[in-house]
Design an enzyme around this catalytic site. Sequence first.
Site, mmCIF file in Angstrom:
data_model
loop_
_atom_site.group_PDB
_atom_site.id
_atom_site.type_symbol
_atom_site.label_atom_id
_atom_site.label_comp_id
_atom_site.label_asym_id
_atom_site.label_seq_id
_atom_site.Cartn_x
_atom_site.Cartn_y
_atom_site.Cartn_z
ATOM 1 N N LYS A 51 2.979 11.119 -3.413
ATOM 2 C CA LYS A 51 1.908 10.455 -4.180
ATOM 3 C C LYS A 51 1.023 11.472 -4.919
ATOM 4 O O LYS A 51 0.504 11.182 -5.990
ATOM 5 C CB LYS A 51 1.060 9.628 -3.217
ATOM 6 C CG LYS A 51 0.004 8.773 -3.878
ATOM 7 C CD LYS A 51 -0.547 7.814 -2.847
ATOM 8 C CE LYS A 51 -1.706 7.019 -3.370
ATOM 9 N NZ LYS A 51 -2.201 6.089 -2.344
ATOM 10 N N GLU B 220 -7.189 0.629 -4.395
ATOM 11 C CA GLU B 220 -7.187 0.502 -2.931
ATOM 12 C C GLU B 220 -8.512 -0.052 -2.385
ATOM 13 O O GLU B 220 -8.478 -0.964 -1.546
ATOM 14 C CB GLU B 220 -6.858 1.858 -2.301
ATOM 15 C CG GLU B 220 -5.384 2.217 -2.517
ATOM 16 C CD GLU B 220 -5.085 3.703 -2.437
ATOM 17 O OE1 GLU B 220 -5.982 4.483 -2.063
ATOM 18 O OE2 GLU B 220 -3.949 4.097 -2.751
ATOM 19 N N ASP C 252 -12.594 5.853 2.837
ATOM 20 C CA ASP C 252 -11.150 5.854 3.124
ATOM 21 C C ASP C 252 -10.688 7.266 3.476
ATOM 22 O O ASP C 252 -10.538 8.125 2.601
ATOM 23 C CB ASP C 252 -10.424 5.328 1.864
ATOM 24 C CG ASP C 252 -8.916 5.273 2.050
ATOM 25 O OD1 ASP C 252 -8.401 5.816 3.042
ATOM 26 O OD2 ASP C 252 -8.242 4.680 1.177
ATOM 27 N N ASP D 210 0.885 -1.165 0.000
ATOM 28 C CA ASP D 210 0.000 0.000 0.000
ATOM 29 C C ASP D 210 0.923 1.215 0.000
ATOM 30 O O ASP D 210 1.530 1.535 1.022
ATOM 31 C CB ASP D 210 -0.867 -0.053 1.265
ATOM 32 C CG ASP D 210 -1.626 1.245 1.528
ATOM 33 O OD1 ASP D 210 -1.599 2.139 0.666
ATOM 34 O OD2 ASP D 210 -2.228 1.359 2.614
#
Length: 594
Positions: A70, A147, A169, A8
Site C-alpha cells: 500500500k 477510511e 487510526d 479495507d
Amino acid sequence: MARAIGIDLGTTNSCVAIVEGGHPVIIANDKGERATPSVVAFTERGERLIGSGARRQAAVNPDRTIASIKRQMGTSWKKRIDGKDWTPQEISAQILSKLRKDAESYLGEAVTDAVITVPAYFNDIQRQATKDAGRIAGLNVLRIINEPTAAALAYGLNNGLPQKIMVYDLGGGTFDVSIIEIGDGVIEVLATSGDNHLGGDDFDERVAQYLLSEFKRQYGADLARDPAAMGRIREAAEQAKKELSGTEQANIYLPYLTQVGGQPAHLEATLTRAKFDALTADLVDRTAGPVQSALSDAGLRPSDLGRVLLVGGSTRIPAVQEKVRALTGKDPSRSINPDECVAQGAAVQAEILSGTGALATKGDILLLDVTPLSLSIETVGGVATRLVERNSRLPIHHSQIFSTTAPFQRSVEIHVLQGERPMARDNKTIGKFRLNGIQRAMAGVPQIEVTFDIDANGILTVSARDLSTGKEQSITITANDRMSDAEIDKAIRDAEMYFGDDSRYREAAEALNDARKLAFDAEKMLSDRTRQMDKPQKKQLKQEVAALVKRTAKLKPEKMTDEDIRAVREAMEQVKAAMDGGADTGASDDKSAF
Ligand code: AMP
C-alpha cells in the site's frame, strides 16, 4: 441485484465485510481468520501465497515476499519475479482477489461490486491506482471512500447527531488522524494528519530488540543476522505485545532458537506491561503532534469534538488509549473492533450504493472529502498559479480564464502541478498536455478556460478550452505521474520551510513578466496609435519604455533583491503614466498568461 462487499485494503492487514440483516458482518477467510495479512509471496516452487501463509515464510524468503504494498500505490515501484514485472496495482489485486474469493465462498455466489477504502490523505493518483487494482481483481469498484469516513459509518454516526469527530487510526505501519464533520446525510473530512512510518511494527521491533538483548545476556550470542531466528523472535514479540493489551505480564518461550557452542539454546523471557510501556513510550508520544496539527488545521479545540473513534489494531494498547484520553479529554469509542470497523463501514456504503437491502431505503450518503495538496498550473515565468487550495472539499469543479503572452501564439502547454510552493519547478508535475489550434490573436486576447474537476473518488480531470474556437483538450491524471506519501509530506514541509524565499522569487518573476508585457503593450501602442499621440507624449513614452527595458535587461528572478523588485515596479509606473497621456491604451487586461 448482486450483493456488494466492503473492503479495507490495509498496509498490514486487509478485511472484507458485507451487510446482512441490516448489520455489517466480517467475512472470515479460508483459514477462519477475520483479517488477511496484506502479504503476497511467490515460492521457489511457483506457488503463490497470499495472507498469513505468505507472512509466515517472509523471513526465509524475503526476496520473493511483498509486504506493505500500500505504501507504493501510485508509484512506479516494480518487482521482477520469474520474468514478470509486478506493479503495486497487480500485487494489491492479488490481495483483493483473495478477499473476493473468500466472500464468494461465504455467500455461495459470485461477487463483483465493491467499495474499497483508502487513507483520507491519498491523492488522486493513489486513489486511481487503488481503483485499478480493484478492476484487475475483477471487481466493479462502486466507490473509493476514506477510511475515517468508513469508521464513522460503522458507528452509525451518519444517522445521529450532527457533530465533529476525531478518528485516531494506529495500524501496523501507519498512523492517521482525521477530523470529520457529520451533518445531515453528509460526512466531510475537515483535516488529516499522521505519520507514515509509525505503527504496530515499531512496537514489535522494540520488543524484538529487548528479546535479542535478553538472549545475548543469557548466552552471549547475537541473533540479529540469523533470519530464521529473527522471524521467530518478531512473531513472538508481536504475540507478547498483543497479550499485554489484556494482561500485566507476558511470558515468551522460544525453544531451540539456535545452537550456542554446539548446544541448543532456548529463549525464555518475561515482559511486564510496565516494561513494555517504557520500551515504547516515545512511540506513543509521537502520536501527539499529528493530533494537534489535525485539530489546528480544522480550527478546533479538543472540547469541540463530539466523539473520538479508535481505529487500527494498535489502539488496543492501553498506553495508546490513555494517550488519546490525555490529548482529547475524551473517553474514546471502541465498541467496534478497531481492526474491523473500516471494513464494516465500507460494507455499509456498498449496501447503500448497490441499492439492495434495508439500508438502501435510508438514501445515499454524500461523501465530501478534501484534496491533500493544492493544485495549480504553470503560468508565465514559471509561476504556479493555484486553482484548487489544499484541503478543499470534493467534488470540485473550478474554472479560470487564462491568456497568451506572445502574439499569434497558437498553442499553450497546460502543466498540472501538485504542491504548496509558489514556483512551478518546486512542485510535483502530475500531468502535462498541449492545447493547439488557438485563435490567431495578439498576446492577451485569447481566452483559454482551464477547468479542474475532481470527482467524489478524488480522481482529477483537467481540461482547457479556447472560448473563441471551442477547441478543447483534457487529461485524467493517471498513475504514471505520481506523488508518494513521503513526497506529500515533504511538499508540505518544504512549503513551510521555503516560504520566505519562495515569495521573493515569485514576486520577482511576476515583476519581470509584468514589465515585459507592459513594454510590449507600450510598443504596440506606439505603432498602432501613432496618429492619436502627440510628439511630446511619444517621446516621453519611448524614453520610459527604453528605461524599463534597460532596468530589466540583466535581471534574473533568483538574484533579485527587494530593491530590484521595487525599482522595476517604479519604472513600470512611469511607462503607465506616459501611456495614460494617450487615453485608451488598448493594453490587455490582467489575466494570468501562459
Ligand atoms: P491493522 O493494520 O489495523 O490491522 O493493525 C494491525 C496492527 O495492530 C499490528 O501491528 C498488530 O500487531 C496490532 N494489534 C492487533 N491486535 C493487537 C492487540 N490486541 N494489542 C496490540 N496491538 C495489536
